[in-house]
Each structure stands twice: as structure tokens, then as C-alpha cells.
Enzyme design. Sequence first.
Site, mmCIF file in Angstrom:
data_model
loop_
_atom_site.group_PDB
_atom_site.id
_atom_site.type_symbol
_atom_site.label_atom_id
_atom_site.label_comp_id
_atom_site.label_asym_id
_atom_site.label_seq_id
_atom_site.Cartn_x
_atom_site.Cartn_y
_atom_site.Cartn_z
ATOM 1 N N LEU A 273 13.251 16.196 -0.934
ATOM 2 C CA LEU A 273 14.328 16.954 -0.284
ATOM 3 C C LEU A 273 14.058 17.011 1.213
ATOM 4 O O LEU A 273 12.932 17.298 1.618
ATOM 5 C CB LEU A 273 14.387 18.399 -0.814
ATOM 6 C CG LEU A 273 14.874 18.664 -2.234
ATOM 7 C CD1 LEU A 273 14.705 20.145 -2.555
ATOM 8 C CD2 LEU A 273 16.335 18.254 -2.381
ATOM 9 N N HIS A 274 15.081 16.742 2.020
ATOM 10 C CA HIS A 274 14.874 16.890 3.461
ATOM 11 C C HIS A 274 16.147 17.208 4.231
ATOM 12 O O HIS A 274 16.098 17.569 5.403
ATOM 13 C CB HIS A 274 14.256 15.618 4.048
ATOM 14 C CG HIS A 274 15.234 14.476 4.168
ATOM 15 N ND1 HIS A 274 15.611 13.716 3.091
ATOM 16 C CD2 HIS A 274 15.902 13.995 5.235
ATOM 17 C CE1 HIS A 274 16.474 12.804 3.493
ATOM 18 N NE2 HIS A 274 16.673 12.938 4.786
ATOM 19 N N ARG A 275 17.328 17.091 3.619
ATOM 20 C CA ARG A 275 18.573 17.276 4.362
ATOM 21 C C ARG A 275 18.732 18.733 4.775
ATOM 22 O O ARG A 275 18.460 19.650 3.990
ATOM 23 C CB ARG A 275 19.761 16.839 3.526
ATOM 24 C CG ARG A 275 19.673 15.378 3.122
ATOM 25 C CD ARG A 275 20.914 14.621 3.461
ATOM 26 N NE ARG A 275 20.697 13.191 3.238
ATOM 27 C CZ ARG A 275 20.898 12.243 4.133
ATOM 28 N NH1 ARG A 275 21.297 12.586 5.349
ATOM 29 N NH2 ARG A 275 20.700 10.976 3.852
#
Length: 398
Positions: free
Chosen positions: A226-228
Site C-alpha cells: 500500500l502506498h497511494r
Amino acid sequence: MNDQLLGRVTDADLGPVICVVGARPNFMKMAPILRAMAAHVPALPVLLVHTGQHYDKDMSERLFEDLRLPTPDVNLEVGSGTHAVQTAEVMRRFEPVVDTYQPSCVAVVGDVNSTLACALVAVKKNVPVVHIEAGLRSYDRAMPEEINRILTDQIADRLYTTERTAQDNLAREGIASHQVCFAGNVMIDSVVFGRANARSVSHTLQACHVDPGVIRHPLGMGLVTLHRPSNVDHPDSLRALLGVLGEVATSLPLVFVLHPRTRGNIERFGLMDLIDPARMVLLPPQGYLEMLGLMAEATLVLTDSGGLQEETTALGVPCLTLRENTERPITVEQGTNTLVGSNREAILGAVKDILAGKGKRGRLPELWDGHAAQRIAADMYPWLKQRQADMASRLRVL
């Protein structure tokens, strides 16, 4: 200039192709292009510029090694910053490179800030812009990457697409078909190239001082990234997703490769207690070969990454994308990808189906065959020579 890329015979009349990399996804896309340019007869002269947008020095070096990328000829060392600051700083530092080397074109990949920044510098100096991975659209302008894609395509002279529907997107935006070449997906070239050397999950866990037995399970293991910003920058959104992942982990152990931004926000928002270390292994950012191994051995992947949607399709691994939209619809229509957003019921239902053997099997899209970069080099050389001839003709008239 990197002699190892130039080969024995090059076109002495052709200026260098400045190839730009800035962030992790660019490395995977540019590596096969550089190899194809070197293998072309005659070889295309290349100057590799790393903007330094990916500012973890150790991780950058590791990725370059995994992908067999040469040492960059120029490193702008831009580092982190807001979108405006980073874009402006790349432009400021890239302009003297263009002035010094007088390239035949500037080749950019993907949709990161470096992509747009370097394309803007080039076009303002009347240097042709080549955009590789053109025409992808999520139709979500809240994503900074969508703005980068649209603007880069508008100023590019040659556009290489990964899927046929991308040309339809470009046509709707007024880009002439003669500027566009459907070449296939260079990301898959790297998957094919690296698959044989991918690190096993056990190797990766042991290297991170984790007992592989923690994730041993009859159904295998899941991989999470996850990074958004929409998922990790807001406490409520991140808390909800971690809660759902915790529920998934009761049925399937998870390996969660933590982006620095995500780890920082989990700690800042006080959410670390939502992660059960007995069911969810947290790992730092991994090299390309480690990630390739984790994906290949996973029962399923939960991610908000665009690149992982493509890589899992190539590997035949079910992917659940934790976003409401995707700029890579072909991975949903033909591949193994399913959009589940952040909806708890959708996520848990899709996981249940996959664990019951009902996950999408998918198929490889057209020209995702490991040879996209060769097609790009084969097209780019005559295109550059024609532009060179046209320019010489115009100068003779003057």
C-alpha cells in the site's frame, strides 16, 4: 557515456538518446529498453539520467543491480519534496544536461514527476520527446500520476503503448495515430528477464530475520503493498484497510511490504496495534528479485500499485486492487486483476472466492511477451533517422 551500452557499432551521426529514470517503476521499464538499444544494429547511443526522485540510495543501487542496469551517466540527486518542488527541481537540474549532450531525443517512461518534468524541458528546447507506456488513463484527476500521463502524452512526439485501447484514449485527446506505436509492455520484459533469478520467499524472509514458518499455511500466503495517498494518508482510511487486512489474515497469513510512507503513517496515527505479528509479517522495501519471488509464490496479492497489477497478470497470480479505478483496465478485462476498492465486503468476498479456487485465471494480453523493448528500439531508430533527414532537408532549403 556508458560504453557497455553502446556496443561495437553505433550510428556516429545520431545524438544520444537521453533515457530518464526517476522512481522505482521506471527502473523496471527502462532496463529492457537499454538492453534492446544496445543490441540493435547499429546500436542506439544512450545517456542514462537518474533524477534521484527515488531517494533511497541503498534501494536504488539494489534495484539497479537486480535489473542489470548500468550505472547512470548523470544523477541529478533531486530527492523528495512536494509535487511542485520536485518537478521544478528536476527541470532545473535536467536542463543543463540537455544543453550539454544535445540529444537526438529524450525518452521517458511511465507517469512519475520526473517523466513530466524532463519531457517539459525537452519540448521547450525543441528536442523530440518519446513517451513509453503512453495512453493509460484512470480518468481520476485526483491522482497526480493521471495529470503527468495526460500532459506528457500531449507534448510527446513518439508514443509507445502497452495495449490497443491506449491508442483510443490518445485519439480522443487529439493525438494523431501516426505518432503512436503499439509495442507491448516493457514491464513484462523485466518479469520474463528476472523470473529465473527471483528470490524465494524463504530466502527473503530469512534475509529480514523472519522465520519462514510464521507464514507456513496449507493455503499459502498473501502479499500486501500500500502506498497511494488516498489509502495511507488519512487515519480513517488507513485504519479501515488495516482492519480488513487483519480479517484476511485470519484465513491466510500475509506478508506486508511496507512503503516508508505507509510505515510512517501507521506509526504516526498509532495504528501498529492493528497488526497481529503472528499472522502478518512486516517487511521493509524489497529489491526487484525479492518482490518478483514474493508475487510468484503468493496465493493472492492485495495492492494499490499499478505495476503489480501488470506483474501479477504476467505471473498468473490473482490480484485484488485496493482502488476504485485503474489506468490498466486490460489487467481486469483479460488478466488476473479485480478492483475491490476499500470496501470491506468486496475485499473479503474476493479473498474467499480465491481461497476456494474461484479466483481469476486470466490470460496474457497481446504483445506482453517479453519483446516489447526490441520492438521499441526497432521502431525508434528509423524514426530518429527520418527526423534527422527531415531536419537536414529543411536546413538546406533555408
